[in-house]
Design an enzyme around this catalytic site. Structure first.
Site, PDB file in Angstrom:
ATOM      1  N   ASP A  90       0.728  -1.304   0.026  1.00  0.00           N
ATOM      2  CA  ASP A  90      -0.059   0.053   0.040  1.00  0.00           C
ATOM      3  C   ASP A  90       0.761   1.187   0.078  1.00  0.00           C
ATOM      4  OD1 ASP A  90      -2.444  -1.082  -0.007  1.00  0.00           O
ATOM      5  OD2 ASP A  90      -3.280   0.001   1.506  1.00  0.00           O
ATOM      6  N   CYS A 126       0.555  -8.226   3.349  1.00  0.00           N
ATOM      7  CA  CYS A 126       0.568  -6.955   3.521  1.00  0.00           C
ATOM      8  C   CYS A 126      -1.145  -6.701   3.081  1.00  0.00           C
ATOM      9  CB  CYS A 126       1.278  -6.047   2.444  1.00  0.00           C
ATOM     10  SG  CYS A 126       2.968  -6.109   3.020  1.00  0.00           S
ATOM     11  N   ASP A 127      -1.573  -5.439   3.020  1.00  0.00           N
ATOM     12  CA  ASP A 127      -2.857  -4.899   3.118  1.00  0.00           C
ATOM     13  C   ASP A 127      -3.897  -5.464   2.477  1.00  0.00           C
ATOM     14  OD1 ASP A 127      -0.862  -3.128   4.083  1.00  0.00           O
ATOM     15  OD2 ASP A 127      -2.253  -1.314   4.150  1.00  0.00           O
ATOM     16  N   LYS A 128      -3.843  -5.778   1.023  1.00  0.00           N
ATOM     17  CA  LYS A 128      -4.787  -6.084   0.379  1.00  0.00           C
ATOM     18  C   LYS A 128      -4.551  -7.685   0.045  1.00  0.00           C
ATOM     19  CE  LYS A 128      -6.483  -2.077   0.419  1.00  0.00           C
ATOM     20  NZ  LYS A 128      -5.167  -1.980   1.355  1.00  0.00           N
ATOM     21  N   CYS A 200       4.451  -3.614   8.377  1.00  0.00           N
ATOM     22  CA  CYS A 200       4.596  -2.376   9.057  1.00  0.00           C
ATOM     23  C   CYS A 200       4.279  -2.465  10.555  1.00  0.00           C
ATOM     24  CB  CYS A 200       3.545  -1.356   8.673  1.00  0.00           C
ATOM     25  SG  CYS A 200       4.028  -0.726   7.013  1.00  0.00           S
ATOM     26  N   GLU A 457      -5.817   5.202  -1.071  1.00  0.00           N
ATOM     27  CA  GLU A 457      -5.536   5.733   0.596  1.00  0.00           C
ATOM     28  C   GLU A 457      -5.528   7.169   0.501  1.00  0.00           C
ATOM     29  OE1 GLU A 457      -4.638   1.666   3.072  1.00  0.00           O
ATOM     30  OE2 GLU A 457      -2.911   3.466   2.472  1.00  0.00           O
ATOM     31  N   SER A 483      -5.225   4.856   5.433  1.00  0.00           N
ATOM     32  CA  SER A 483      -4.226   3.900   5.910  1.00  0.00           C
ATOM     33  C   SER A 483      -4.740   3.429   7.172  1.00  0.00           C
ATOM     34  CB  SER A 483      -3.157   4.523   5.800  1.00  0.00           C
ATOM     35  OG  SER A 483      -2.207   3.716   6.673  1.00  0.00           O
TER      36      SER A 483
END
Length: 570
Positions: A90, A126-128, A200, A457, A483
């Site tokens: 992201d 990670c995010d997606k 992260c 984002e 985010s």
């Protein structure tokens, strides 16, 4: 042919026939890769979908994690077969990120559908990526386990914080813009905020969804929060390889685990921990794959936002002091689920092939025997009443989302004058030029699934304003996303989006906007007659795009429906 000749001498006729079918059928290719016929005839073939790449610290360790999974599968008597799929970080913050969720899901479906594996291990961070893989698990419905790569450790001190995380660099840049920090310190923070591999270190979307996969029961206990550089990360991976073979033998499939009660448990966990608002988008999409309609799941989010208090504080949900490594040391996901027991469905099945109740009763806390009371608290002493909220009003007739866990108390009821931008770049330029004044509501529109397209984002704009000292006097609202690291007074996922003619498209500079978190409302203080007149005069020219984003825009639904691809009408 030696192994085949051996088999024909040792096997009964029925077994011989099965072995010959294995040799000449769908797994013939495995014999060309060195597997013997007896292996293929007798052992389950386990797919490992891996998003490892060399583009991002959160993905790079998945190569080693995959090897550990393979060791477990082989040890348990299975055949590991790895394939790759994409994994976007992201940090790129453009319209391509959210659409990758569907590409990941589709690519796994295509591989599973083509090759008819016996079981599936999903490797992501990670995010997606984790959401896309969870959607694929529901769609493919094989015996399935999720294995994530784990968070990174925090960086050195900065501006009074005991530890830093990635987005401190954005805040530092905002401080530099306002003349509060020398450029040398901006560069120092940028270079040191992420000292190890892993996703992260804060409780953003990546770690929220990783922990949610554990709360759902699709990842082994402690899998959600164990840091990437800990030896336990590889132990969990190997144990997952062993366990997937056991799930195949027991015929425990993904939809046996991913039920509506399991989703309710995951929502309880999300609310209790103050996770990323993106999780609402992703769990709604997962619900769609499980044939649960958007209204049902959004109503459940709304109900639980009042019923489940915030009992966990990890940055950015309340404090700057604690990151994911501290959450893990304090007991992580199992500790939270233990505190939430009275609110959970304890009889749900998990990937251990035991119930959640049995998992909690048998869990051993290897890190700290007692939780840190400033990180995880019991239900009777929460940090605050609610952590996330679903809003409605004339600006969001369908829905919008916000995160009270990251909003200053005095900003939870806020009325300000609109300052409108039709894209994030224009808003960022205005903020960088110090043009935003206290008391403003920054409006960024045409950033939804269709408008961007891709629903990017809005991380940077908020971080710059916080760095400039505006975090407690300015709000930001958008039909885009935020985010997981964002805090401050923000409202996102406004539906219907501006590109669909939603009310956000009708806001003008100087209009008063009222955000009232306690009453769960967001309203444009303009008469209905004026809004009707503006709607008649409104026009919109979509951004020119081609390739995948053009196809995505044609199919994407609203954020209130999880930004799913509406393929049912095709």
């Amino acid at each position: 042919m030696e192994d085949y000749q051996y088999l024909t001498k040792q096997m009964a006729p029925a077994e011989m026939l099965r072995a010959i079918k294995a040799l000449n059928g769908k797994w013939q290719m495995l014999t060309l890769l060195g597997w013997s016929v007896d292996d293929i005839a007798e052992k389950p073939v386990i797919a490992i979908a891996n998003t490892c790449s060399e583009i991002c610290p959160g993905h790079v360790n998945l190569r080693q994690v995959a090897d550990a999974v393979k060791h477990g599968i082989t040890q348990a008597g299975g055949i590991p077969v790895e394939f790759g799929t994409i994994g976007v970080c992201d940090v790129s913050q453009n319209g391509y990120v959210l659409p990758t969720r569907d590409v990941i899901c589709d690519s796994i479906e295509l591989m599973v559908g083509a090759h008819e594996f016996d079981g599936l291990v999903l490797l992501g961070s990670c995010d997606k990526i984790v959401p896309g893989m969870l959607m694929a698990a529901a769609r493919c419905n094989l015996p399935t386990i999720m294995v994530t790569g784990g968070p990174s450790l925090g960086g050195p001190t900065f501006q009074g914080r005991p530890k830093t995380e990635n987005t401190a660099a954005y805040e530092a840049w905002g401080m530099y813009q306002a003349g509060k920090l020398p450029l040398e310190d901006v560069l120092r923070v940028t270079k040191t905020v992420m000292p190890t591999i892993g996703s992260c270190s804060y409780y953003g979307t990546a770690n929220t969804m990783s922990c949610i996969s554990e709360a759902l029961g699709l990842q082994l206990p402690d899998g959600g929060a164990t840091p990437a550089v800990f030896a336990d990360r590889l132990r969990i991976a190997k144990a997952s390889g062993v366990q997937i073979v056991e799930l195949v033998k027991a015929n425990v499939r993904a939809r046996d685990i991913l039920t509506f009660p399991a989703l309710q448990n995951a929502i309880s966990f999300l609310m209790a921990t103050g996770g990323s608002t993106n999780a609402i988008l992703h769990l709604t999409a997962l619900a769609h794959e499980l044939d649960i309609d958007a209204k049902t799941i959004m109503d459940e989010f709304d109900r639980q936002s009042d019923a489940v208090p915030q009992i966990v504080r990890i940055y950015p949900a309340g404090t700057e002091e604690y990151l994911m490594e501290d959450f893990h040391a304090s007991g992580g996901v199992p500790r939270v689920m233990e505190h939430l027991k009275e609110l959970l469905h304890l009889d749900v099945l998990t990937c251990t092939n035991q119930t959640l109740k049995e998992n909690l009763e048998q869990h051993i806390y290897w890190q700290q025997k007692e939780p840190n009371d400033e990180i995880i608290r019991p239900l009777c002493r929460p940090f605050q009443k609610n952590a996330l909220a679903i809003l409605h009003g004339n600006l969001a007739p369908d829905s919008a989302v916000c995160k009270p866990a990251g909003i200053p108390d005095h900003m939870c009821s806020f009325t300000g004058k609109a300052v409108c931008f039709d894209c994030e770049e224009d808003a960022a330029a205005a903020v960088s030029a110090l043009q935003i004044q206290p008391g403003s509501v920054v409006v960024i529109r045409y950033g939804g699934p269709k408008g961007e397209p891709g629903m990017r984002e809005m991380c940077n704009v908020l971080k710059y304003m916080i760095g400039q000292g505006l975090g407690d006097s300015v709000a930001l609202i958008t039909d885009g996303r935020f985010s997981g690291t964002n805090n401050g007074c923000f409202v996102g996922h406004i539906s219907p989006e501006a590109a669909e003619g939603g009310p956000l498209a009708l806001v003008k500079d100087g209009d008063l906007i009222r955000i009232d978190i306690p009453s769960k409302t967001i309203d444009l203080l303009v008469s209905e007659e004026e809004l009707t007149l503006r709607k008649a005069q409104w026009s919109y020219t979509p951004k020119k795009v081609k390739g995948y984003l053009a196809r995505y825009r044609k199919l994407a639904s609203s954020a209130g429906q999880g930004a799913i691809l509406a393929t049912d009408s095709l």
